[in-house]
Design a protein around this motif. Sequence first.
Motif, PDB file in Angstrom:
ATOM      1  N   GLN A 110      15.521  37.737  44.321  1.00  0.00           N
ATOM      2  CA  GLN A 110      15.399  36.491  45.091  1.00  0.00           C
ATOM      3  C   GLN A 110      16.445  35.483  44.625  1.00  0.00           C
ATOM      4  O   GLN A 110      17.064  34.784  45.441  1.00  0.00           O
ATOM      5  N   ALA A 111      16.672  35.442  43.307  1.00  0.00           N
ATOM      6  CA  ALA A 111      17.677  34.508  42.766  1.00  0.00           C
ATOM      7  C   ALA A 111      19.047  34.815  43.358  1.00  0.00           C
ATOM      8  O   ALA A 111      19.779  33.902  43.768  1.00  0.00           O
ATOM      9  N   VAL A 112      19.412  36.081  43.417  1.00  0.00           N
ATOM     10  CA  VAL A 112      20.740  36.448  43.920  1.00  0.00           C
ATOM     11  C   VAL A 112      20.831  36.163  45.421  1.00  0.00           C
ATOM     12  O   VAL A 112      21.841  35.631  45.904  1.00  0.00           O
ATOM     13  N   ALA A 113      19.781  36.499  46.150  1.00  0.00           N
ATOM     14  CA  ALA A 113      19.796  36.258  47.605  1.00  0.00           C
ATOM     15  C   ALA A 113      19.951  34.765  47.893  1.00  0.00           C
ATOM     16  O   ALA A 113      20.712  34.359  48.779  1.00  0.00           O
ATOM     17  N   GLU A 114      19.248  33.930  47.127  1.00  0.00           N
ATOM     18  CA  GLU A 114      19.349  32.482  47.349  1.00  0.00           C
ATOM     19  C   GLU A 114      20.748  31.978  47.004  1.00  0.00           C
ATOM     20  O   GLU A 114      21.300  31.124  47.698  1.00  0.00           O
ATOM     21  N   LEU A 115      21.353  32.517  45.929  1.00  0.00           N
ATOM     22  CA  LEU A 115      22.716  32.076  45.592  1.00  0.00           C
ATOM     23  C   LEU A 115      23.698  32.520  46.681  1.00  0.00           C
ATOM     24  O   LEU A 115      24.597  31.762  47.064  1.00  0.00           O
ATOM     25  N   ALA A 116      23.532  33.739  47.183  1.00  0.00           N
ATOM     26  CA  ALA A 116      24.437  34.222  48.239  1.00  0.00           C
ATOM     27  C   ALA A 116      24.416  33.243  49.413  1.00  0.00           C
ATOM     28  O   ALA A 116      25.470  32.853  49.939  1.00  0.00           O
ATOM     29  N   LEU A 293      33.734  29.662  44.547  1.00  0.00           N
ATOM     30  CA  LEU A 293      33.632  30.540  43.377  1.00  0.00           C
ATOM     31  C   LEU A 293      32.462  30.128  42.486  1.00  0.00           C
ATOM     32  O   LEU A 293      32.215  28.936  42.291  1.00  0.00           O
ATOM     33  N   SER A 294      31.783  31.124  41.942  1.00  0.00           N
ATOM     34  CA  SER A 294      30.808  30.824  40.883  1.00  0.00           C
ATOM     35  C   SER A 294      30.931  31.911  39.810  1.00  0.00           C
ATOM     36  O   SER A 294      31.434  32.997  40.080  1.00  0.00           O
ATOM     37  N   PRO A 295      30.496  31.601  38.581  1.00  0.00           N
ATOM     38  CA  PRO A 295      30.774  32.471  37.427  1.00  0.00           C
ATOM     39  C   PRO A 295      29.706  33.545  37.176  1.00  0.00           C
ATOM     40  O   PRO A 295      29.069  33.560  36.132  1.00  0.00           O
ATOM     41  N   HIS A 296      29.545  34.460  38.103  1.00  0.00           N
ATOM     42  CA  HIS A 296      28.561  35.547  37.978  1.00  0.00           C
ATOM     43  C   HIS A 296      27.204  34.998  37.508  1.00  0.00           C
ATOM     44  O   HIS A 296      26.687  35.382  36.456  1.00  0.00           O
ATOM     45  N   MET A 297      26.670  34.088  38.316  1.00  0.00           N
ATOM     46  CA  MET A 297      25.422  33.426  37.910  1.00  0.00           C
ATOM     47  C   MET A 297      24.285  33.702  38.894  1.00  0.00           C
ATOM     48  O   MET A 297      23.272  33.002  38.895  1.00  0.00           O
ATOM     49  N   GLY A 298      24.481  34.750  39.720  1.00  0.00           N
ATOM     50  CA  GLY A 298      23.493  35.039  40.769  1.00  0.00           C
ATOM     51  C   GLY A 298      22.071  35.161  40.257  1.00  0.00           C
ATOM     52  O   GLY A 298      21.122  34.714  40.909  1.00  0.00           O
ATOM     53  N   ALA A 299      21.906  35.773  39.099  1.00  0.00           N
ATOM     54  CA  ALA A 299      20.548  36.044  38.614  1.00  0.00           C
ATOM     55  C   ALA A 299      19.996  34.906  37.775  1.00  0.00           C
ATOM     56  O   ALA A 299      18.852  34.964  37.324  1.00  0.00           O
ATOM     57  N   LEU A 300      20.814  33.876  37.542  1.00  0.00           N
ATOM     58  CA  LEU A 300      20.443  32.882  36.541  1.00  0.00           C
ATOM     59  C   LEU A 300      19.547  31.773  37.083  1.00  0.00           C
ATOM     60  O   LEU A 300      20.000  30.672  37.352  1.00  0.00           O
ATOM     61  N   THR A 301      18.287  32.107  37.244  1.00  0.00           N
ATOM     62  CA  THR A 301      17.284  31.061  37.467  1.00  0.00           C
ATOM     63  C   THR A 301      16.233  31.213  36.361  1.00  0.00           C
ATOM     64  O   THR A 301      16.095  32.307  35.779  1.00  0.00           O
ATOM     65  N   GLN A 302      15.532  30.136  36.094  1.00  0.00           N
ATOM     66  CA  GLN A 302      14.485  30.200  35.071  1.00  0.00           C
ATOM     67  C   GLN A 302      13.447  31.262  35.442  1.00  0.00           C
ATOM     68  O   GLN A 302      13.020  32.063  34.608  1.00  0.00           O
ATOM     69  N   GLU A 303      13.107  31.278  36.757  1.00  0.00           N
ATOM     70  CA  GLU A 303      12.058  32.197  37.198  1.00  0.00           C
ATOM     71  C   GLU A 303      12.494  33.650  37.020  1.00  0.00           C
ATOM     72  O   GLU A 303      11.735  34.491  36.528  1.00  0.00           O
ATOM     73  N   ALA A 304      13.734  33.955  37.446  1.00  0.00           N
ATOM     74  CA  ALA A 304      14.212  35.335  37.314  1.00  0.00           C
ATOM     75  C   ALA A 304      14.320  35.719  35.841  1.00  0.00           C
ATOM     76  O   ALA A 304      13.997  36.851  35.461  1.00  0.00           O
ATOM     77  N   GLY A 305      14.761  34.770  35.002  1.00  0.00           N
ATOM     78  CA  GLY A 305      14.873  35.048  33.565  1.00  0.00           C
ATOM     79  C   GLY A 305      13.521  35.424  32.966  1.00  0.00           C
ATOM     80  O   GLY A 305      13.412  36.358  32.165  1.00  0.00           O
TER      81      GLY A 305
END
Length: 330
Positions: A110-116, A293-305
């Motif tokens: 979900q984190a990656v989909a939202e960042l996309a 551009l973003s620095p490969h942060m797709g998965a970086l949410t507190q919830e996903a972590g």
Amino acid sequence: MMSGNLKIAVPVVLADRFYMSERALAEISSLGGYAWAEAKDGVDLADKIGGSPSVQVIVSEYVPVNLQVLGRAPGLKGVIAYGAGYDHIEALALSQKGIKVCNCRGENAQAVAELAFGLLLSLMRRIHRADPWVRQGEWVKAGRALPEWTSGQELWRKTLGVIGLGQIGSRVIRIAKGFDMKILGYDPFINPSLYNQMGVESAPLAELLSRSDVVTLHVPLTPRTEKLLDSRALAAVKPGMVLVNTSRGKVIEEEAFIEALRAGRMGGAALDVFATEPLPFGHPLTKQENVVLSPHMGALTQEAGDRLSDSVSRQVRDILEGRPPECLIT
Ligand code: NAD
């Protein structure tokens, strides 16, 4: 716990540096303990493990785990990829040696989909250019006469091509439905009945590229997906097509892609991943105004972590106690 040059006497090695919740670390401590290796690469990891028989599980986000590492970890039972991608792990070779290899499938989707979608909306509405423009006082200078670039494009009723319809791709589709987008999908490995269930039209890759206003990549990096979008594929895209990549940089042939952007054959790109990471300073992609551009942060949410941490600790327990882990990939 430990770091530096380790003589590791614990069962779990955390190979690089990634977020782990306190709860998950406490759980792993109760199973015998862990050590942060903070390894630079696979050779460094092998050196730091140094033949210790205590090491039974390695968790790695980016550091390669291969047969060389196994050679210095005689007690190894399992390897966990922290996240969804596992192209840094020699999964087949390790599993043939009896090592359980798993990832944390779905936990960061979900984190990656939202960042996309966030990157895509920023690109379409020029948010990435507008924010620094306002901060730097340019609006005050321009007054009501806003520059032409502030006029963007809508996603509503446009055609979205989704390549890879797994955990992330399927969530992107759900979000896209809120924009009334027409959705084309390409994934030769899913059950064909899923297209109907997801409300997606199945299309061969070339057709998807030629009909989509926006294309978004959600495939793993494998020998088959490396340069999936090569110069030939990129030459056949719908003029002005916008590309979103949150999968892996090497899925695109970068030089041909930059050329297509420069030549105006593509309308822009929203990128979280790159062939070389970190993206080098002054890289040609950083010079393009129609690229976000973003620095490969797709998965970086507190919830996903937190979900990833829990998945890691559950799978560590399974491996140590001899059960098959929930996300076995080989
Ligand atoms: P997933 O395994 O659930 O889905 C991948 C889909 O790709 C599968 O349905 C598979 O059938 C399909 N696929 C495989 N080869 C293909 C091909 N040649 N052509 C078309 N489809 C193909 O994985 P996911 O959780 O959706 O993650 C996808 C990828 O996203 C990961 O492998 C990883 O590389 C990347 N990722 C990036 C970030 C980030 O921070 N940017 C975070 C998580 C995952």
